[in-house]
Design a protein around this motif. Structure first.
Motif, PDB file in Angstrom:
ATOM      1  N   LEU A  62      21.231  41.191  42.337  1.00 26.39           N
ATOM      2  CA  LEU A  62      22.339  40.421  41.778  1.00 26.39           C
ATOM      3  C   LEU A  62      21.863  39.078  41.247  1.00 26.39           C
ATOM      4  O   LEU A  62      22.404  38.549  40.278  1.00 26.39           O
ATOM      5  N   LYS A  63      20.826  38.528  41.868  1.00 25.27           N
ATOM      6  CA  LYS A  63      20.311  37.215  41.490  1.00 25.27           C
ATOM      7  C   LYS A  63      19.264  37.295  40.381  1.00 25.27           C
ATOM      8  O   LYS A  63      19.143  36.380  39.570  1.00 25.27           O
ATOM      9  N   ILE A  64      18.507  38.384  40.315  1.00 30.94           N
ATOM     10  CA  ILE A  64      17.368  38.435  39.397  1.00 30.94           C
ATOM     11  C   ILE A  64      17.578  39.345  38.196  1.00 30.94           C
ATOM     12  O   ILE A  64      16.813  39.282  37.239  1.00 30.94           O
ATOM     13  N   LEU A  71      27.697  38.227  36.461  1.00 28.24           N
ATOM     14  CA  LEU A  71      28.359  38.435  37.754  1.00 28.24           C
ATOM     15  C   LEU A  71      27.940  37.381  38.757  1.00 28.24           C
ATOM     16  O   LEU A  71      28.764  36.828  39.500  1.00 28.24           O
ATOM     17  N   TYR A  72      26.624  37.120  38.796  1.00 30.05           N
ATOM     18  CA  TYR A  72      26.107  36.127  39.739  1.00 30.05           C
ATOM     19  C   TYR A  72      26.647  34.743  39.415  1.00 30.05           C
ATOM     20  O   TYR A  72      27.064  34.000  40.317  1.00 30.05           O
ATOM     21  N   ASP A  73      26.685  34.387  38.135  1.00 26.54           N
ATOM     22  CA  ASP A  73      27.207  33.079  37.732  1.00 26.54           C
ATOM     23  C   ASP A  73      28.689  32.950  38.068  1.00 26.54           C
ATOM     24  O   ASP A  73      29.141  31.881  38.505  1.00 26.54           O
ATOM     25  N   GLU A  74      29.438  34.029  37.864  1.00 24.53           N
ATOM     26  CA  GLU A  74      30.870  33.996  38.194  1.00 24.53           C
ATOM     27  C   GLU A  74      31.079  33.807  39.692  1.00 24.53           C
ATOM     28  O   GLU A  74      31.992  33.079  40.106  1.00 24.53           O
ATOM     29  N   LEU A  77      30.405  30.086  40.537  1.00 25.25           N
ATOM     30  CA  LEU A  77      31.463  29.194  40.069  1.00 25.25           C
ATOM     31  C   LEU A  77      32.741  29.369  40.872  1.00 25.25           C
ATOM     32  O   LEU A  77      33.395  28.380  41.243  1.00 25.25           O
ATOM     33  N   GLU A  78      33.108  30.613  41.156  1.00 26.40           N
ATOM     34  CA  GLU A  78      34.319  30.868  41.943  1.00 26.40           C
ATOM     35  C   GLU A  78      34.207  30.226  43.320  1.00 26.40           C
ATOM     36  O   GLU A  78      35.154  29.589  43.807  1.00 26.40           O
ATOM     37  N   CYS A  79      33.045  30.374  43.951  1.00 26.69           N
ATOM     38  CA  CYS A  79      32.835  29.782  45.273  1.00 26.69           C
ATOM     39  C   CYS A  79      32.924  28.263  45.225  1.00 26.69           C
ATOM     40  O   CYS A  79      33.551  27.638  46.088  1.00 26.69           O
ATOM     41  N   LEU A  80      32.292  27.650  44.231  1.00 19.14           N
ATOM     42  CA  LEU A  80      32.288  26.183  44.152  1.00 19.14           C
ATOM     43  C   LEU A  80      33.682  25.635  43.906  1.00 19.14           C
ATOM     44  O   LEU A  80      34.102  24.679  44.562  1.00 19.14           O
ATOM     45  N   PHE A  81      34.419  26.226  42.959  1.00 20.42           N
ATOM     46  CA  PHE A  81      35.758  25.722  42.654  1.00 20.42           C
ATOM     47  C   PHE A  81      36.674  25.820  43.877  1.00 20.42           C
ATOM     48  O   PHE A  81      37.428  24.887  44.178  1.00 20.42           O
ATOM     49  N   GLU A  99      26.111  14.465  51.666  1.00 19.25           N
ATOM     50  CA  GLU A  99      25.946  15.503  50.653  1.00 19.25           C
ATOM     51  C   GLU A  99      27.285  15.793  49.994  1.00 19.25           C
ATOM     52  O   GLU A  99      28.340  15.447  50.514  1.00 19.25           O
ATOM     53  N   LYS A 100      27.208  16.461  48.853  1.00 14.10           N
ATOM     54  CA  LYS A 100      28.384  17.042  48.216  1.00 14.10           C
ATOM     55  C   LYS A 100      28.101  18.514  47.971  1.00 14.10           C
ATOM     56  O   LYS A 100      26.947  18.917  47.835  1.00 14.10           O
ATOM     57  N   LEU A 101      29.143  19.289  47.925  1.00 12.83           N
ATOM     58  CA  LEU A 101      28.970  20.708  47.643  1.00 12.83           C
ATOM     59  C   LEU A 101      28.415  20.907  46.244  1.00 12.83           C
ATOM     60  O   LEU A 101      28.725  20.151  45.316  1.00 12.83           O
ATOM     61  N   SER A 102      27.596  21.912  46.081  1.00 10.78           N
ATOM     62  CA  SER A 102      27.047  22.256  44.780  1.00 10.78           C
ATOM     63  C   SER A 102      27.155  23.762  44.586  1.00 10.78           C
ATOM     64  O   SER A 102      27.614  24.491  45.480  1.00 10.78           O
ATOM     65  N   LEU A 103      26.749  24.238  43.413  1.00 12.54           N
ATOM     66  CA  LEU A 103      26.790  25.676  43.163  1.00 12.54           C
ATOM     67  C   LEU A 103      25.990  26.408  44.236  1.00 12.54           C
ATOM     68  O   LEU A 103      24.810  26.117  44.437  1.00 12.54           O
ATOM     69  N   PRO A 104      26.580  27.352  44.924  1.00  6.89           N
ATOM     70  CA  PRO A 104      25.848  28.061  45.977  1.00  6.89           C
ATOM     71  C   PRO A 104      24.816  29.023  45.401  1.00  6.89           C
ATOM     72  O   PRO A 104      24.958  29.509  44.280  1.00  6.89           O
ATOM     73  N   ASP A 105      23.794  29.270  46.173  1.00  3.31           N
ATOM     74  CA  ASP A 105      22.754  30.234  45.829  1.00  3.31           C
ATOM     75  C   ASP A 105      22.720  31.282  46.940  1.00  3.31           C
ATOM     76  O   ASP A 105      23.345  31.101  47.995  1.00  3.31           O
ATOM     77  N   CYS A 106      21.992  32.361  46.725  1.00  2.00           N
ATOM     78  CA  CYS A 106      21.775  33.324  47.803  1.00  2.00           C
ATOM     79  C   CYS A 106      20.284  33.404  48.101  1.00  2.00           C
ATOM     80  O   CYS A 106      19.446  33.191  47.219  1.00  2.00           O
ATOM     81  N   HIS A 107      19.952  33.683  49.345  1.00  2.00           N
ATOM     82  CA  HIS A 107      18.568  33.707  49.803  1.00  2.00           C
ATOM     83  C   HIS A 107      18.371  34.928  50.691  1.00  2.00           C
ATOM     84  O   HIS A 107      19.245  35.277  51.483  1.00  2.00           O
ATOM     85  N   ASP A 108      17.215  35.554  50.567  1.00  5.01           N
ATOM     86  CA  ASP A 108      16.898  36.653  51.476  1.00  5.01           C
ATOM     87  C   ASP A 108      15.654  36.299  52.271  1.00  5.01           C
ATOM     88  O   ASP A 108      14.715  35.679  51.747  1.00  5.01           O
ATOM     89  N   GLY A 109      15.653  36.660  53.544  1.00  4.24           N
ATOM     90  CA  GLY A 109      14.536  36.343  54.412  1.00  4.24           C
ATOM     91  C   GLY A 109      14.906  36.600  55.865  1.00  4.24           C
ATOM     92  O   GLY A 109      15.956  37.178  56.161  1.00  4.24           O
ATOM     93  N   PRO A 110      14.051  36.155  56.784  1.00  6.08           N
ATOM     94  CA  PRO A 110      14.327  36.383  58.205  1.00  6.08           C
ATOM     95  C   PRO A 110      15.454  35.493  58.718  1.00  6.08           C
ATOM     96  O   PRO A 110      15.538  34.312  58.398  1.00  6.08           O
ATOM     97  N   ILE A 111      16.329  36.089  59.513  1.00  3.30           N
ATOM     98  CA  ILE A 111      17.425  35.374  60.176  1.00  3.30           C
ATOM     99  C   ILE A 111      17.254  35.583  61.670  1.00  3.30           C
ATOM    100  O   ILE A 111      16.961  36.697  62.115  1.00  3.30           O
ATOM    101  N   ILE A 112      17.411  34.522  62.430  1.00  2.00           N
ATOM    102  CA  ILE A 112      17.190  34.626  63.871  1.00  2.00           C
ATOM    103  C   ILE A 112      18.513  34.758  64.612  1.00  2.00           C
ATOM    104  O   ILE A 112      19.516  34.125  64.256  1.00  2.00           O
ATOM    105  N   CYS A 113      18.516  35.628  65.593  1.00  2.00           N
ATOM    106  CA  CYS A 113      19.666  35.785  66.483  1.00  2.00           C
ATOM    107  C   CYS A 113      19.317  35.086  67.793  1.00  2.00           C
ATOM    108  O   CYS A 113      18.433  35.543  68.530  1.00  2.00           O
TER     109      CYS A 113
END
Length: 269
Positions: A62-64, A71-74, A77-81, A99-113
């Protein structure tokens, strides 16, 4: 799907992380007294639960992918607004800076529980396990273990609601709890947007065929544009860019899309 505290400097409030691996330390840690005057020490015996690499890639497409860029841009923008209506001004962010909110991004990688954290010492101990940890949450270990036992792919998708630091409570006060709401909504919108991602839908189709018919063919068919080789090349290029930014301070300062003077990779005809 849910919320998490950000551990990596690359993730910001409201952004979305999805797992390539869940590192479970929630039930496999030991707290002991440290040397005199040093408080306690936490020792971990982590369990690793990988997310199917084809599933991670399908979500990341979706990002690349050029064909889904709109779709990714929409989504961003929807999230930020929506978020700016809930938190229009500044709030205390990472390292006690506003800080102020900015356009969100998505990231993939390890998540710790692990345990709920607002401790920099605990977080530092976690990063000793894997310095590329994106976020910390408290729930995925059990479901991932059960999924692995039953040969079911699993992925954790988490919106970042805080930075898992000592300012966690103050952030919630300043934002009236809206940071949590924004994080969960952005994660939910991310999944909804994925339902228009052709590679994610292709993954689901293949998974369904595997379950129903024992189909073990490649997860991505050659007739799904773009071709698997092109996808692999694009994925590799993105991974190289990530590694360069991680290892080279000079390259890290370059804008996204920057190309090295000498081509490092070309598509083969």
């Amino acid at each position: 799907v849910g919320i998490a505290g950000g551990l990596s400097d690359d993730v910001a409030l409201g952004e979305v992380c999805f797992s390539t691996t869940i590192v479970d330390v929630l039930e496999n840690s030991k707290v002991s007294d440290g040397k005199k005057g040093t408080g306690t020490q936490t020792q971990f015996n982590p369990e690793y639960h990988p997310t199917d690499r084809f599933l991670s890639f399908a979500l990341r497409y979706l990002k690349i992918g050029e064909d889904v860029k709109s779709l990714y841009d929409e989504w961003r923008l929807e999230c930020l607004f929506a978020a700016e209506e809930l938190i229009p001004g500044e709030f205390i962010g990472r390292k006690k800076k506003n800080e102020k909110l900015s356009l969100p991004d998505c990231h993939d990688g390890p998540i710790i529980c692990g345990a709920v954290s607002k401790s920099e010492i605990y977080n530092s101990s976690l990063k000793d396990i894997d310095r590329k940890l994106l976020a910390i949450e408290t729930e995925s270990g059990g479901p991932f273990r059960t999924a692995a036992d039953n040969n079911i792919p699993a992925v954790a998708i988490r919106g970042i609601c805080d930075y898992a630091d000592s300012n966690k409570s103050r952030l919630e006060e300043q934002t009236g709890g809206h940071a949590r709401r924004i994080a969960s909504m952005n994660a939910a919108r991310f999944i909804r947007t994925q339902l228009s991602n052709p590679q994610f839908l292709a993954y689901l189709d293949k998974r369904r065929a595997t379950v129903l018919h024992g189909d073990t063919a490649e997860m991505f068919d050659a007739d799904v544009p773009p071709s698997p080789s092109a996808l692999a090349a694009r994925y590799s290029a993105d991974e190289i860019d990530r590694q360069l930014r991680d290892l080279s301070p000079d390259y890290a300062g370059k804008p996204r899309g920057y190309r090295l003077p000498i081509p490092r990779m070309k598509e083969a005809s």
